[in-house]
Design an enzyme around this catalytic site. Sequence first.
Site: not given
Length: 237
Positions: A128, A31, A91, A88, A110, A103-104, A28
């Site tokens: 990051k 990126t 952050d 994936d 996840e 973060g999402g 998610t």
Amino acid sequence: MTKTVKERVAQYAVETLVKSGMNIGLGTGSTAIHAIRYIGLLLKQGILTNIRAVSTSFQSMLECEAWNIPLYTLNSPDINGILDLSIDGADEVDTQNRCIKGGGGALLSEKIIAYNSRKYALIIDEYKTVEHLGLVFPVPIEIIPEARVPVMQALEQFDMTVSLREAVRKAGPVITDHGNIILDATLKKVSDPNTLELAINRIPGVIENGFFTRIRPTVFIGHSDTVEKREKIEKTE
Ligand code: 5RP
């Protein structure tokens, strides 16, 4: 058209790792969405075939639908609880390839996908990478709404500054894809993420937290003109 760093790192990871016939977890965020789109494109072109995908959020499900990527769940008989590969974003990633995700707001699915994948890849840009997790980017913690105050108090005992994640264009908190709320907790000092990952999950009312320390991801780091591939260096357990 020039590709962004996010597009380049996502496409590089897909080209390096994804093979026809794989069962793949799809992440998610801004990126990971490029990895989904690129897999969709390669399927459309017939370069990839027979991919089965498990999405990690409403966002990644919609993107798979848009690209006709066949969607399954971890429980589908064809997947049978284990994925060949998941890709994936993240952050923050430390020097041992441990990371913070969520973060999402999709950390629960996840983590389920990450911890049930034979191979796990993170795709990030160079900003990051950090020495110590959680000092700048807060660790997200998905909790049951009725436990909000006691969980916040318990987290403060770990020397964390804690806040409730507020929604945008909706009054009140973010509600996750699983119907829960999210606390964001920033560490006041360097602490061991392996210990914290387990300790936070022991607080009643916590469903999952965004420290990912018990997997061995390959990290693809996008720089302005190259992509660096970093395997895990040290053992963390
Ligand atoms: C969502 C996540 C994302 O992977 C993480 O927030 C990175 O997102 P982006 O690639 O948009 O910076 O963990 O829950």
